[in-house]
Design a protein around this motif. Structure first.
Motif, PDB file in Angstrom:
ATOM      1  N   UNK A 190       0.812  -1.227   0.000  1.00  0.00           N
ATOM      2  CA  UNK A 190       0.000   0.000   0.000  1.00  0.00           C
ATOM      3  C   UNK A 190       0.840   1.269   0.000  1.00  0.00           C
ATOM      4  N   UNK A 191       2.020   1.217  -0.575  1.00  0.00           N
ATOM      5  CA  UNK A 191       2.891   2.387  -0.675  1.00  0.00           C
ATOM      6  C   UNK A 191       2.796   2.985  -2.067  1.00  0.00           C
ATOM      7  N   UNK A 192       3.169   4.251  -2.179  1.00  0.00           N
ATOM      8  CA  UNK A 192       3.146   4.954  -3.463  1.00  0.00           C
ATOM      9  C   UNK A 192       4.455   5.703  -3.638  1.00  0.00           C
ATOM     10  N   UNK A 193       5.071   5.549  -4.788  1.00  0.00           N
ATOM     11  CA  UNK A 193       6.266   6.330  -5.125  1.00  0.00           C
ATOM     12  C   UNK A 193       5.810   7.604  -5.819  1.00  0.00           C
ATOM     13  N   UNK A 194       6.354   8.736  -5.392  1.00  0.00           N
ATOM     14  CA  UNK A 194       6.017  10.026  -5.993  1.00  0.00           C
ATOM     15  C   UNK A 194       7.316  10.746  -6.331  1.00  0.00           C
ATOM     16  N   UNK A 195       7.399  11.267  -7.543  1.00  0.00           N
ATOM     17  CA  UNK A 195       8.573  12.018  -7.981  1.00  0.00           C
ATOM     18  C   UNK A 195       8.123  13.424  -8.345  1.00  0.00           C
ATOM     19  N   UNK A 244       1.539  10.935   5.828  1.00  0.00           N
ATOM     20  CA  UNK A 244       2.514  10.185   5.029  1.00  0.00           C
ATOM     21  C   UNK A 244       3.932  10.475   5.514  1.00  0.00           C
ATOM     22  N   UNK A 245       4.844   9.602   5.151  1.00  0.00           N
ATOM     23  CA  UNK A 245       6.263   9.852   5.368  1.00  0.00           C
ATOM     24  C   UNK A 245       6.907   9.956   3.995  1.00  0.00           C
ATOM     25  N   UNK A 246       7.720  10.974   3.817  1.00  0.00           N
ATOM     26  CA  UNK A 246       8.381  11.198   2.530  1.00  0.00           C
ATOM     27  C   UNK A 246       9.887  11.090   2.707  1.00  0.00           C
ATOM     28  N   UNK A 290      18.935  12.957   1.476  1.00  0.00           N
ATOM     29  CA  UNK A 290      19.074  11.692   2.193  1.00  0.00           C
ATOM     30  C   UNK A 290      18.500  11.797   3.610  1.00  0.00           C
ATOM     31  N   UNK A 291      17.230  12.176   3.672  1.00  0.00           N
ATOM     32  CA  UNK A 291      16.553  12.249   4.972  1.00  0.00           C
ATOM     33  C   UNK A 291      15.052  12.108   4.776  1.00  0.00           C
ATOM     34  N   UNK A 292      14.389  11.668   5.836  1.00  0.00           N
ATOM     35  CA  UNK A 292      12.940  11.536   5.811  1.00  0.00           C
ATOM     36  C   UNK A 292      12.296  12.866   6.160  1.00  0.00           C
ATOM     37  N   UNK A 293      11.149  13.094   5.584  1.00  0.00           N
ATOM     38  CA  UNK A 293      10.348  14.280   5.896  1.00  0.00           C
ATOM     39  C   UNK A 293       8.922  13.809   6.129  1.00  0.00           C
ATOM     40  N   UNK A 294       8.211  14.501   6.993  1.00  0.00           N
ATOM     41  CA  UNK A 294       6.813  14.178   7.231  1.00  0.00           C
ATOM     42  C   UNK A 294       5.968  15.380   6.852  1.00  0.00           C
TER      43      UNK A 294
END
Length: 83
Positions: A22-27, A54-56, A62-66
């Motif tokens: 249930x994940x989605x890749x977004x560019x 979501x978590x991006x 090279x880091x996560x963003x919410x």
């Protein structure tokens, strides 16, 4: 399944593709000749329900963003105010 372009505004493009679990890749793609660009992906553009948390992952930094979804859906011609 391959990704598809779900939105284009000027030189900005948004691409999305479903992933497993249930994940989605977004560019978010900036095709401007300069580095600075603001690109907003609306949840419905990428097939996500409004208000979903979501978590991006920023692959360049090279880091996560919410990201936080707006309290209400903004009109299609406006971007939500920046924090």
């Amino acid at each position: 399944m391959q990704g598809k372009k779900v939105r284009m505004e000027g030189s900005n493009e948004i691409w999305a593709a479903p992933l497993s679990d249930y994940r989605t890749a977004v560019v978010l793609l900036n095709r401007h000749k300069t580095d600075g660009a603001t690109i907003t992906a609306h949840w419905d553009d990428v097939g996500l329900p409004a208000g979903l948390a979501v978590e991006a992952r920023d692959l360049w930094q090279v880091r996560n963003k919410t990201p936080r979804p707006p309290a209400r859906a903004p009109p299609r011609h406006r971007s939500p105010a920046a924090d």
